[in-house]
Structure formats: structure tokens, C-alpha cells
Design an enzyme around this catalytic site. Structure first.
Site, PDB file in Angstrom:
ATOM      1  N   HIS A 156       0.835  -1.226   0.000  1.00  0.00           N
ATOM      2  CA  HIS A 156       0.000   0.000   0.000  1.00  0.00           C
ATOM      3  C   HIS A 156       0.863   1.267   0.000  1.00  0.00           C
ATOM      4  O   HIS A 156       0.416   2.305   0.482  1.00  0.00           O
ATOM      5  CB  HIS A 156      -0.956   0.049   1.194  1.00  0.00           C
ATOM      6  CG  HIS A 156      -1.727  -1.204   1.410  1.00  0.00           C
ATOM      7  ND1 HIS A 156      -3.004  -1.403   0.931  1.00  0.00           N
ATOM      8  CD2 HIS A 156      -1.383  -2.361   2.044  1.00  0.00           C
ATOM      9  CE1 HIS A 156      -3.418  -2.616   1.272  1.00  0.00           C
ATOM     10  NE2 HIS A 156      -2.450  -3.216   1.944  1.00  0.00           N
ATOM     11  N   SER A 277      15.365  21.449 -15.447  1.00  0.00           N
ATOM     12  CA  SER A 277      14.173  22.221 -15.750  1.00  0.00           C
ATOM     13  C   SER A 277      14.592  23.533 -16.387  1.00  0.00           C
ATOM     14  O   SER A 277      15.662  24.068 -16.083  1.00  0.00           O
ATOM     15  CB  SER A 277      13.401  22.493 -14.459  1.00  0.00           C
ATOM     16  OG  SER A 277      12.637  23.670 -14.594  1.00  0.00           O
ATOM     17  N   LYS A 283      16.342  21.407 -10.290  1.00  0.00           N
ATOM     18  CA  LYS A 283      15.668  20.171 -10.694  1.00  0.00           C
ATOM     19  C   LYS A 283      16.566  19.184 -11.415  1.00  0.00           C
ATOM     20  O   LYS A 283      17.428  19.550 -12.196  1.00  0.00           O
ATOM     21  CB  LYS A 283      14.493  20.510 -11.614  1.00  0.00           C
ATOM     22  CG  LYS A 283      13.397  21.262 -10.905  1.00  0.00           C
ATOM     23  CD  LYS A 283      12.394  20.348 -10.281  1.00  0.00           C
ATOM     24  CE  LYS A 283      11.416  19.917 -11.348  1.00  0.00           C
ATOM     25  NZ  LYS A 283      10.328  19.142 -10.772  1.00  0.00           N
ATOM     26  N   GLU A 290      10.308   8.272 -16.858  1.00  0.00           N
ATOM     27  CA  GLU A 290       8.947   8.762 -17.114  1.00  0.00           C
ATOM     28  C   GLU A 290       8.493   8.434 -18.532  1.00  0.00           C
ATOM     29  O   GLU A 290       7.344   8.060 -18.770  1.00  0.00           O
ATOM     30  CB  GLU A 290       8.888  10.281 -16.903  1.00  0.00           C
ATOM     31  CG  GLU A 290       9.017  10.693 -15.450  1.00  0.00           C
ATOM     32  CD  GLU A 290       9.099  12.212 -15.319  1.00  0.00           C
ATOM     33  OE1 GLU A 290       8.114  12.805 -14.865  1.00  0.00           O
ATOM     34  OE2 GLU A 290      10.134  12.790 -15.684  1.00  0.00           O
TER      35      GLU A 290
END
Ligand code: ARG
Length: 457
Positions: A156, A277, A283, A290
Site C-alpha cells: 500500500h 528544468s 531540478k 517517465e
């Protein structure tokens, strides 16, 4: 423009429709398969006396010239010749004269295209298996380096029990092993030859289907010519297998993304597999992971697309089936890219061992150890669970972990506690003691690695 099938037609005109009909834009991907199929077919025709030896020599020479041109990227393809089959036939005839037109004796584009697609599927299964093995090797190497690295295992997405880092990554190894076996299975069924099916009913010529099949490396022939040209289940089987594999990759990527975040901080990705970024200087984004996760959408879509195309088609060939190619090519190419990218991403990621060691010593993922401890003293597990739950609540309220509890505190919950409880709740001991078959103990993990190593050889 005169068509190769133009005998029956009087008017040609619409360029837009011509383009709509054409498949050369994408089926040029099959150029080598098509030449290979034609070479085998021509050889068979010569063996059967359908082509003279001289005719065969000319055709073979021409096809080989086309092959060399294709290898050197010198072949040009034309929309007006519709597809790869007619493009090659046209160029063959330009090279060697009208005798080139004899190549299509006892053959139809229907069995020709089916043959090409079978060859493509088989070839790419072999390449995919190689790439999956590469990813498995990367997983295996990380696991081998991290048998004793301990991380919290999750259910979970809540910390559950401490596990070996190697154990976690080897889970993916075995998933990929099954994915690979699915490909191997698929290949068994895909590796049969439809060549000789003709348009749908076979041919009046005295051909030798078994000869073309074995020349092309197929294990046998379709038993039924209609089936041979109508069916694309071997493509669907590959696409299904790729969906399952892509789903596995996507889950792995999801973890890479989570684990490289500040919140988890389990790993650091190599710069090559990250990007910055354009606005936020701090970043480091896990773009490669992804993208692999994101590409799952198109791989699933390709399967549904072809399933839907094939649904309800009457036998035998229908032009709808030209729509098999783009989903197939796209899924195969996407999968190859994803496997390749992910292998590098995984192989170069740094495991933050020191940070991980701190994490597992500061959580409640060792609570099951306390419950198991009490259960091993004869207390029914349900009760042991209840007592441990109360201890955890007490710890939370008093801002401490299980290792910080004094002996008196333990005894106030149950008088079965002894000094050895402090040993039992150490994360490394918790891992070591889970020695059931396939469990996370170091011993079991090493056994897994031994088996995996044998498979990789
Ligand atoms: N381009 C076609 C395809 O990919 C080749 C077969 C065409 N056959 C035909 N009878 N029109 O399906």
C-alpha cells in the site's frame, strides 16, 4: 500511371486516394524480409522447373542487387507503386527486364505479405530477447552488489517489512524471465510459413511449400491456405506479450521515479538519464523513466487497435489487414527503445547505501518481528498482533521507535519479553530470519542469484 495490377482498370486518377491506399510509407520496413521471401520463392520455382535456370539466375541477381542497394540506403520507394511488394517488383523489372514479372508466378501479395510479417516477427523476437536479457543482467548486477543493502519493503506504499535491496530488484528479474518465455512461446507459433497459400486457395502450379519454409528458416507450413493468409494472431500474441512486458517496465520506472525523489532518496540517477528544468535550477528530472512509463499507453493502444481491426473480418484477406503493420512496428520499436534506455538508466543509478541504512533503523517496519516474537512464545498470533499494535501506538505517542523501548516498557505490555528482543528487531536480523523459500534472507537471495546466473549463461 500504369499499375502493376492495372489490366482490368480503365481510369486512374486520384492522387489522394492513391496515397490513402498505399502502405509503402511504412511497409518499407519489410524490405529485407520481402527480398528474402522472394529469393526463397524464386529458388523453389527453379527447383520445380517453373523457372528456367537462366531466368532464376537473372531474378536472383536482380534481387541481390536490390538488397545491396537497400543495405546502402540507396533504394527509393514510390507512392504510386503502393507497397513494398510492388515497389520491389517494379525495380526488379527495371533492372532485369520483363523476366522480373515471372517472380510472382504461384504467389499472391496475400501470402507474400503474410510471409514478410512472419519473418519480421520472428527476427524481432530474437532481438527483443537479447535486449530483455541485457536488462536482466543490469538488474542482476545491482542485486549482486546490494545483497546486504536493506530497504523498507512496502505494501500500500506504506512501510511494511525490511527487505534486501537485491530481493526487490530480483523480483523484476523474474518478471522479465517470464516475459522472455512468453516471447519464446510466441515464436514457436509464429515460425511457420504461409508462403504457397497464394491469394487464399493455394495454386495450380506444382510448388514445394516445405522447401520455401525450410529455406526461410520456418519450422513448417500452415495446414490451411485460407488460414495462412487470413490470420494475424501471431502478431496479436507478440503485441500482448509486449503489453505485459511494458507493464512490468512501467512499474519499475514508477519506482525509479519515486526512489529518486527527495521524499524517498533511495537512489540517484546518472545525469545522462535525467534532465534539468528550464525554470527551476535545482531540478533533476527522471525523464527517461517517465518516458518509458508513458510509452506504455501506445503499446497497449497498438494491441487494442489490431484486435479491433481483426474483429469481424470475413475470411480471407481484406485490405483492413494492411493496418496490422504500424501497430506492430511501433510496439516493437518502442519496446526495443524502452529496454535499451532502461538498461542504461538502471545500470548507472547510484544506490544511496548510507541513507538507506538510516531509513530502516528509524521506522516501524520491524513491528512484525515483535508480533512473531510473541507468537513464537506460544501467544496466538492474533493476540501477539494486538499487543504489538499497542506497543507501536505507545511508541508513536512517546516519540520513539521499537529499539528505544526499555525492557521495563516491553514487560509492561507482556511478560514474555526477554533481552533478545533487541536483537530480533534489528533490520538486518529481520531480513536474515526470513529464510523461507523465496524469502528475503541473505541466504535465499544468494540462492536466487545463483539460479539467475545460470539462466543468464
Ligand atoms: N500492402 C498490403 C498489405 O499490407 C499487401 C497485400 C495486398 N493484397 C491485396 N490483395 N491488395 O496488406
Amino acid at each position: 500511371m500504369k499499375k502493376l495490377w492495372g489490366g482490368r482498370f480503365t481510369g486512374f486518377g486520384d492522387k489522394w486516394i492513391e496515397e490513402f491506399n498505399a502502405s509503402i510509407q511504412f511497409d518499407k520496413e519489410l524490405v529485407f524480409e520481402d527480398i528474402k521471401g522472394s529469393l526463397a520463392h524464386a529458388k523453389m520455382l527453379a527447383k520445380q522447373g517453373i523457372l528456367t535456370n537462366e531466368e532464376f539466375q537473372l531474378i536472383e541477381g536482380g534481387l541481390k542487387t536490390l538488397q545491396t542497394k537497400a543495405e546502402n540506403n540507396e533504394l527509393e520507394f514510390y507512392l504510386q507503386y503502393e507497397d513494398i511488394h510492388l515497389n520491389l517488383e517494379k525495380q526488379l523489372t527495371e533492372l532485369i527486364g520483363p523476366v522480373g514479372g515471372k517472380l510472382h508466378t504461384a504467389r499472391s501479395r496475400n501470402d507474400q505479405v503474410a510471409t514478410d510479417v512472419h519473418l519480421y516477427v520472428v527476427r524481432n523476437i530474437d532481438e527483443l530477447i537479447e535486449k530483455v536479457t541485457g536488462l536482466q543482467k543490469a538488474l542482476f548486477n545491482i542485486a549482486s552488489d546490494n545483497i546486504y543493502t536493506i530497504i523498507p519493503g512496502y505494501t500500500h506504499l506504506q512501510r511494511a517489512q525490511p527487505i534486501s535491496y537485491a530481493h526487490h530488484f530480483m523480483a523484476y528479474f523474474w518478471m522479465l524471465e517470464r516475459d522472455k518465455n512468453r516471447l519464446v512461446d510466441c515464436k514457436k507459433r509464429a515460425n511457420i510459413s504461409p508462403l504457397g497459400s497464394g491469394a487464399l486457395a493455394g495454386t495450380t502450379f506444382n510448388i514445394d511449400n516445405a522447401f520455401t519454409a525450410s529455406t526461410l528458416g520456418f519450422d513448417g507450413n500452415y495446414e490451411n491456405s485460407i488460414d495462412g493468409v487470413s490470420d494475424r494472431d501471431f502478431v496479436l500474441e507478440l503485441l500482448s506479450g509486449l503489453c505485459i512486458m511494458q507493464m512490468h517496465l512501467s512499474r519499475l520506472c514508477e519506482e525509479i521515479i519515486l526512489w529518486s525523489s527527495n521524499e524517498f532518496n533511495f537512489i540517484e540517477l546518472d545525469d545522462t538519464y535525467s534532465t534539468g528544468s528550464s525554470i527551476m535550477p535545482q531540478k533533476k528530472n527522471p525523464d527517461v523513466a517517465e518516458l518509458v512509463r508513458g510509452k506504455t499507453g501506445r503499446v497497449y493502444g497498438n494491441l487494442i487497435s489490431l484486435l479491433t481491426t481483426m474483429k469481424g473480418l470475413p475470411l480471407a484477406y481484406n485490405k483492413d489487414m494492411q493496418e496490422d503493420k504500424e501497430p506492430l512496428f511501433d510496439s516493437v520499436q518502442t519496446m526495443q527503445n524502452c529496454l535499451f534506455a532502461l538498461t542504461g538508466c538502471i545500470a548507472t543509478a547510484k544506490v544511496k547505501k548510507e541513507e538507506l541504512a538510516v531509513k530502516v533503523s528509524e521506522d516501524f517496519s520491524n513491528a512484525t518481528e515483535v508480533a512473531d516474537y510473541l507468537a513464537s512464545k506460544g501467544i496466538p498470533f492474533r493476540e501477539a498482533h494486538e499487543i504489538t499494535g499497542k506497543i507501536v501506538l505507545y511508541c508513536i505517542q512517546n516519540n520513539k521507535f521499537l529499539k528505544d523501548m526499555t525492557m521495563d516498557e516491553y514487560l509492561s505490555f507482556d511478560n514474555n519479553f526477554k533481552e533478545d528482543i533487541y536483537e530480533v528487531i534489528k533490520p538486518e536480523v529481520a531480513v536474515e530470519r526470513r529464510n523461507s523459500l523465496g524469502g528475503t534472507s541473505f541466504e535465499q537471495v544468494k540462492l536466487q542469484l545463483e539460479k539467475a546466473e545460470k539462466l543468464l549463461k
